[in-house]
Every structure is written in C-alpha cells, then in structure tokens.
Design a protein around this motif. Structure first.
Motif, PDB file in Angstrom:
ATOM      1  N   GLN A 143      -7.455  17.399  -4.994  1.00  0.00           N
ATOM      2  CA  GLN A 143      -7.650  16.022  -4.897  1.00  0.00           C
ATOM      3  C   GLN A 143      -8.901  15.424  -4.132  1.00  0.00           C
ATOM      4  O   GLN A 143      -9.049  15.847  -2.780  1.00  0.00           O
ATOM      5  N   THR A 202       0.957  -1.452   0.054  1.00  0.00           N
ATOM      6  CA  THR A 202      -0.079   0.176  -0.122  1.00  0.00           C
ATOM      7  C   THR A 202       0.773   1.281  -0.093  1.00  0.00           C
ATOM      8  O   THR A 202       0.309   2.627   0.203  1.00  0.00           O
ATOM      9  N   TRP A 221      -8.479  16.359   0.417  1.00  0.00           N
ATOM     10  CA  TRP A 221      -7.652  15.806   1.716  1.00  0.00           C
ATOM     11  C   TRP A 221      -7.555  17.127   2.524  1.00  0.00           C
ATOM     12  O   TRP A 221      -7.479  17.051   3.867  1.00  0.00           O
ATOM     13  N   ARG A 238      -1.502  11.050  -7.921  1.00  0.00           N
ATOM     14  CA  ARG A 238      -2.843  10.821  -7.605  1.00  0.00           C
ATOM     15  C   ARG A 238      -4.182  11.444  -8.271  1.00  0.00           C
ATOM     16  O   ARG A 238      -3.998  12.363  -8.938  1.00  0.00           O
ATOM     17  N   TYR A 280       3.013  20.075  -3.690  1.00  0.00           N
ATOM     18  CA  TYR A 280       3.206  19.154  -2.904  1.00  0.00           C
ATOM     19  C   TYR A 280       3.690  18.080  -3.676  1.00  0.00           C
ATOM     20  O   TYR A 280       2.877  16.687  -4.102  1.00  0.00           O
ATOM     21  N   TRP A 284      -8.956   5.770   0.652  1.00  0.00           N
ATOM     22  CA  TRP A 284      -8.569   6.771   1.622  1.00  0.00           C
ATOM     23  C   TRP A 284      -8.894   6.083   3.009  1.00  0.00           C
ATOM     24  O   TRP A 284      -9.752   6.690   3.883  1.00  0.00           O
ATOM     25  N   GLY A 295       0.487  22.834   5.162  1.00  0.00           N
ATOM     26  CA  GLY A 295      -0.277  22.880   3.883  1.00  0.00           C
ATOM     27  C   GLY A 295      -0.903  21.617   3.253  1.00  0.00           C
ATOM     28  O   GLY A 295      -0.094  20.458   3.409  1.00  0.00           O
ATOM     29  N   VAL A 296      -2.055  21.513   3.016  1.00  0.00           N
ATOM     30  CA  VAL A 296      -2.627  20.176   2.581  1.00  0.00           C
ATOM     31  C   VAL A 296      -3.355  20.377   1.059  1.00  0.00           C
ATOM     32  O   VAL A 296      -4.069  21.380   1.000  1.00  0.00           O
ATOM     33  N   ILE A 297      -3.308  19.357   0.282  1.00  0.00           N
ATOM     34  CA  ILE A 297      -3.636  19.601  -1.049  1.00  0.00           C
ATOM     35  C   ILE A 297      -5.317  19.691  -1.032  1.00  0.00           C
ATOM     36  O   ILE A 297      -6.161  18.971  -0.506  1.00  0.00           O
ATOM     37  N   VAL A 305       2.154   4.060  -1.569  1.00  0.00           N
ATOM     38  CA  VAL A 305       1.886   4.356  -3.249  1.00  0.00           C
ATOM     39  C   VAL A 305       3.083   4.949  -3.767  1.00  0.00           C
ATOM     40  O   VAL A 305       3.326   4.878  -4.946  1.00  0.00           O
ATOM     41  N   TYR A 334       1.215   1.473  -7.938  1.00  0.00           N
ATOM     42  CA  TYR A 334       0.202   0.945  -6.955  1.00  0.00           C
ATOM     43  C   TYR A 334      -1.215   0.531  -7.685  1.00  0.00           C
ATOM     44  O   TYR A 334      -1.602  -0.412  -7.793  1.00  0.00           O
ATOM     45  N   THR A 368      -9.013  -0.616  -4.882  1.00  0.00           N
ATOM     46  CA  THR A 368      -8.828   0.907  -4.520  1.00  0.00           C
ATOM     47  C   THR A 368      -9.414   1.877  -5.729  1.00  0.00           C
ATOM     48  O   THR A 368      -9.381   1.542  -6.839  1.00  0.00           O
ATOM     49  N   ASP A 369      -9.857   3.061  -5.258  1.00  0.00           N
ATOM     50  CA  ASP A 369     -10.216   4.052  -6.138  1.00  0.00           C
ATOM     51  C   ASP A 369      -9.087   4.517  -7.021  1.00  0.00           C
ATOM     52  O   ASP A 369      -9.302   5.286  -7.952  1.00  0.00           O
ATOM     53  N   TYR A 370      -7.736   3.932  -6.538  1.00  0.00           N
ATOM     54  CA  TYR A 370      -6.556   4.586  -7.535  1.00  0.00           C
ATOM     55  C   TYR A 370      -6.613   3.875  -8.599  1.00  0.00           C
ATOM     56  O   TYR A 370      -5.598   3.922  -9.578  1.00  0.00           O
TER      57      TYR A 370
HETATM   58  C1  LIG Z   1       1.222  14.484   4.695  1.00  0.00           C
HETATM   59  C2  LIG Z   1       0.585  15.132   3.653  1.00  0.00           C
HETATM   60  C3  LIG Z   1       0.013  15.003   2.515  1.00  0.00           C
HETATM   61  N1  LIG Z   1      -0.582  15.558   1.591  1.00  0.00           N
HETATM   62  C4  LIG Z   1      -1.276  15.115   0.457  1.00  0.00           C
HETATM   63  C5  LIG Z   1      -0.457  13.965  -0.416  1.00  0.00           C
HETATM   64  C6  LIG Z   1      -1.549  13.106  -0.951  1.00  0.00           C
HETATM   65  O1  LIG Z   1      -1.994  13.906  -2.079  1.00  0.00           O
HETATM   66  C7  LIG Z   1      -2.631  13.276  -0.013  1.00  0.00           C
HETATM   67  C8  LIG Z   1      -2.785  11.817   0.703  1.00  0.00           C
HETATM   68  O2  LIG Z   1      -1.405  11.524   1.371  1.00  0.00           O
HETATM   69  P1  LIG Z   1      -1.273  10.147   1.556  1.00  0.00           P
HETATM   70  O3  LIG Z   1       0.317   9.992   1.017  1.00  0.00           O
HETATM   71  O4  LIG Z   1      -1.200   9.773   3.051  1.00  0.00           O
HETATM   72  O5  LIG Z   1      -2.378   9.255   0.811  1.00  0.00           O
HETATM   73  P2  LIG Z   1      -2.126   8.340  -0.179  1.00  0.00           P
HETATM   74  O6  LIG Z   1      -1.055   6.953   0.244  1.00  0.00           O
HETATM   75  O7  LIG Z   1      -2.048   8.731  -1.505  1.00  0.00           O
HETATM   76  O8  LIG Z   1      -3.529   7.467   0.076  1.00  0.00           O
HETATM   77  C9  LIG Z   1      -3.812   6.391  -0.900  1.00  0.00           C
HETATM   78  O9  LIG Z   1      -3.392   4.906  -0.229  1.00  0.00           O
HETATM   79  C10 LIG Z   1      -3.686   4.013  -1.095  1.00  0.00           C
HETATM   80  C11 LIG Z   1      -3.313   2.702  -0.298  1.00  0.00           C
HETATM   81  C12 LIG Z   1      -5.160   3.996  -1.524  1.00  0.00           C
HETATM   82  O10 LIG Z   1      -5.819   3.033  -2.092  1.00  0.00           O
HETATM   83  C13 LIG Z   1      -6.003   5.404  -1.660  1.00  0.00           C
HETATM   84  O11 LIG Z   1      -7.217   5.352  -1.561  1.00  0.00           O
HETATM   85  C14 LIG Z   1      -5.450   6.272  -0.889  1.00  0.00           C
HETATM   86  O12 LIG Z   1      -6.064   6.123   0.478  1.00  0.00           O
HETATM   87  O13 LIG Z   1      -2.182  14.375   0.975  1.00  0.00           O
HETATM   88  C15 LIG Z   1      -0.419  16.799   1.881  1.00  0.00           C
HETATM   89  O14 LIG Z   1      -1.243  17.539   0.964  1.00  0.00           O
HETATM   90  N2  LIG Z   1       0.144  17.503   3.027  1.00  0.00           N
HETATM   91  C16 LIG Z   1       0.644  16.784   3.901  1.00  0.00           C
HETATM   92  O15 LIG Z   1       1.350  17.230   4.906  1.00  0.00           O
END
Ligand SMILES: Cc1cn([C@H]2C[C@H](O)[C@@H](COP(=O)(O)OP(=O)(O)O[C@H]3O[C@@H](C)C(=O)[C@@H](O)[C@H]3O)O2)c(=O)[nH]c1=O
Ligand SMILES: NC(=O)C1=CN([C@@H]2O[C@H](COP(=O)(O)OP(=O)(O)OC[C@H]3O[C@@H](n4cnc5c(N)ncnc54)[C@H](OP(=O)(O)O)[C@@H]3O)[C@@H](O)[C@H]2O)C=CC1
Length: 289
Positions: free
Chosen positions: A180, A63, A221, A252, A246, A151, A175-177, A65, A126, A102-104
């Motif tokens: 998406q 998992t 997110w 993604r 980011y 997610w 900062g968070v996206i 990614v 992934y 997965t949705d991915y």
């Molecule tokens: C830590 C962080 C992440 N992000 C963004 C990056 C990314 O686009 C989004 C989610 O981050 P993650 O890397 O935790 O998530 P990600 O690993 O992409 O999560 C995915 O995992 C796989 C296993 C799945 O099957 C999907 O459904 C989905 O849950 O948030 C920020 O913008 N700021 C931050 O501080």
C-alpha cells in the motif's frame, strides 16, 4: 477574519490551534464535542451567528477506518450529513468553508499520482462517507473548497507514527504492509496550508472546488515505519509484509499518491518532503514526553 475550527481537539484542529498566534490577521474560535456537535444543524447555525463567524475549517470527522465498516450510521452522520449542515450554514450566513477529505475516496488502482479530477471510487465505508461529504461542498454555492489529504500524523492525538514508536519499543520485530503506497502528511504542514489560504485575499473556489495536499514524496507503510524507527532511534526490526498477511475489516487502496500541483500553483503553497516533516514531528513528540 473570524474562523470557526470544528473538531478542534483532533490532530489537525490541534495543529491549527498551535499555529494560530502566528496569524495576527486571523481570529479563531475552536470547538469540538460535546460543546459543538456538527450533526446538530440548528445549534450549529445559532453558534455561528452568535459568534459572528466568517469562515469555517471543518476538522471534525469519523476517522476510525475499520470501525466504520460496522458503524456505518455514525460515519455517515459525521462525514456526510453533518458536512451538509456546514454547507447549509455557510450558504445561509455567507461564510467561507474549507472542508478536509481523504485519499481513501480513490480505489487505488492508478499508477500515477491522482489529480483532483480523477474519478473517485471508494472501497470502504470511511472513504464512501467522506465522498458523500465532498459532494455537499462541490455542489454548494458557498465560497467553499475540499482539501484531500493522506496518512495524517501529528504530535497530538493518536496516529500511525505514535503507534509505530510504541510497538517498536514493545517488540523486537514488526510486520508492516509494503504493497500500500501513498504519502504521509504532517498535520502541522496541512494546518499551515489552510491558514495560508485564508490569509490570501483571493476567492477560495475561483479555480475549482477540490485540492490535494500531502507532503512531497512517496512511501509504503513499510517505508514509513522504517523511517519512524530510524528517526525515532527505536531498535526494532521492521519486516515487509503483504496486505493479505495483515487482514483488516476495511480494505485500503493499494496506491493513493496525490498530485499537488494545483494547490501549489493556485495558492503558492510550499510543500515539505515527508521525511523532513517526520523528523520535525518526532522531535516534537520527544520534547513532549
Ligand atoms: C499497526 C500496523 C498497521 N499496519 C498497516 C495496516 C494499514 O494497511 C496501514 C495503516 O494503518 P492504520 O490503520 O493506522 O491507518 P489507516 O487508519 O488506514 O489510515 C488512514 O486513516 C484515514 C483516516 C485516512 O484518511 C487515510 O489517509 C489514512 O491515513 O498499516 C501494518 O501493516 N502493521 C502494523 O503493525
Ligand atoms: N487521520 C488521517 O490519517 C487522515 C485524516 N483525514 C481527514 O482529515 C481531517 C482531520 O483528521 P484528524 O485531525 O486526523 O481527525 P481526528 O480523528 O484526530 O479528529 C477529529 C475530531 O472531530 C471530532 N468529532 C467527531 N465527531 C464530531 C461531531 N459530530 N461534531 C464535532 N466534532 C466531532 C472528534 O472528536 P472525538 O475524538 O470525541 O470523536 C475529534 O476531536 C478529517 O476530515 C479526516 O477525515 C484525511 C486523510 C488522513
């Protein structure tokens, strides 16, 4: 029915374990690495036969990614080839199989919730390897279904909720996206859906091989992070940023909301709203600290 849960130490497997006692009609065998490696077809077949397994929920997966972009071989082995092994054993020993995807598998260019028959087009390793895993199940003659989810988070293991709670305590600002968009899913709700499906006497794939399950609602997110900070009572300013701000090794999907009408209609599954489930999970995380 005796169910083998593979990858049982992960988020979903742990949630199934936590619910197991509430399902007196179901027996469980929980397994994970190193005891049972789903990549080893012979051992898998032997394990299933010796333990008189009647059904499998495959929670095992690769998992990571971003890591998958450079570790293609392992991702392919676990997410695709090993699913072929599970399907082989399911056909060989006449087992039921629920496989999680997965949705991915979607490229994220849609503007309305994805239905099960929508064309897949993964944009990362992934997602591509998970799609190959799906194909084994879809083409299988065994009584088997794929449940796509998105997610996933839990009080067990590492996930976005726990990362945000940790980062929020360490920093004043984050900062968070926001470009998406998808739907968070509490792994406990998905675990319950899987067990409800097995509790019914109906043939699993009577009405198709693919189902979608996430919580209800839609979030970016950024929205998800804001809710995590608010519900978790963490004082951190979350700022919306764009994907380009980011950079990550894996791309993604910009949009991966899934339509859940089919799983609700075919199996009578009730789906909680994502914020309600998030509250429940965060209170469990706090209890465990
Ligand atoms: C830590 C962080 C992440 N992000 C963004 C990056 C990314 O686009 C989004 C989610 O981050 P993650 O890397 O935790 O998530 P990600 O690993 O992409 O999560 C995915 O995992 C796989 C296993 C799945 O099957 C999907 O459904 C989905 O849950 O948030 C920020 O913008 N700021 C931050 O501080
Ligand atoms: N996490 C998410 O955001 C999402 C997950 N999904 C899917 O949901 C399912 C469950 O995910 P989740 O619970 O989060 O996954 P986790 O990563 O939490 O757990 C996966 C488990 O599988 C184990 N595992 C890895 N390789 C093997 C192997 N060869 N044989 C046996 N076990 C193995 C892992 O062990 P180890 O840790 O030692 O590698 C881990 O315990 C997966 O199919 C995933 O693709 C779908 C959408 C979102």
């Amino acid at each position: 029915m005796k169910i083998l849960v593979t990858g049982a130490n992960g988020q979903l497997g742990s949630e199934i374990n936590g619910l197991a006692d509430s399902y007196s009609n179901l027996d469980f065998v929980f397994s994970d690495l190193p005891e049972l490696d789903i990549c080893n077809k012979e051992k898998l077949s032997q394990f299933v036969s010796e333990n008189k397994i009647e059904a499998i929920i495959n929670c095992a997966a690769y998992t990571a990614v971003d890591k998958a972009e450079e570790d293609f071989e392992t991702a392919e082995l676990v997410n695709a080839t090993a699913v072929g092994n599970l399907v082989f054993v399911a056909e060989e020993q006449n087992l039921k199989l629920i496989h999680i995807s997965t949705d991915y598998v979607f490229d994220g260019t849609a503007h309305f919730p994805y239905t099960e028959d929508y064309e897949v087009s993964p944009i990362g390793v992934y997602g591509a390897t998970k799609r190959k895993g799906e194909e084994y199940v879809i083409n299988s003659e065994s009584e088997s279904i794929v449940i796509r989810t998105s997610w996933l988070y839990s009080s067990f293991g590492n996930n976005f909720v726990k990362t945000m709670l940790r980062l929020g305590k360490e920093r004043d600002e984050l900062g968070v996206i926001f470009d998406q968009v998808g739907t968070p899913t509490y792994a406990r709700d998905l675990a319950q859906a899987c067990l409800e499906i097995f509790s019914k006497e109906e043939k699993l794939d009577q009405k198709g091989k693919i189902y979608h399950f996430s919580n209800e609602g839609v979030a970016s997110w950024y929205d998800f992070s804001k809710a995590i900070m608010e519900i978790g009572m963490v004082d951190c300013l979350v700022k919306p940023i764009e994907t380009k701000d980011y950079p990550t090794p894996a791309q993604r999907p910009h949009y991966s909301v899934m339509n859940k009408a089919k799983i609700k209609a075919d199996f009578g599954i009730e789906v909680p709203y994502w914020r309600d489930s998030l509250k429940e999970c965060i209170s469990r995380i706090k209890e465990e600290v």
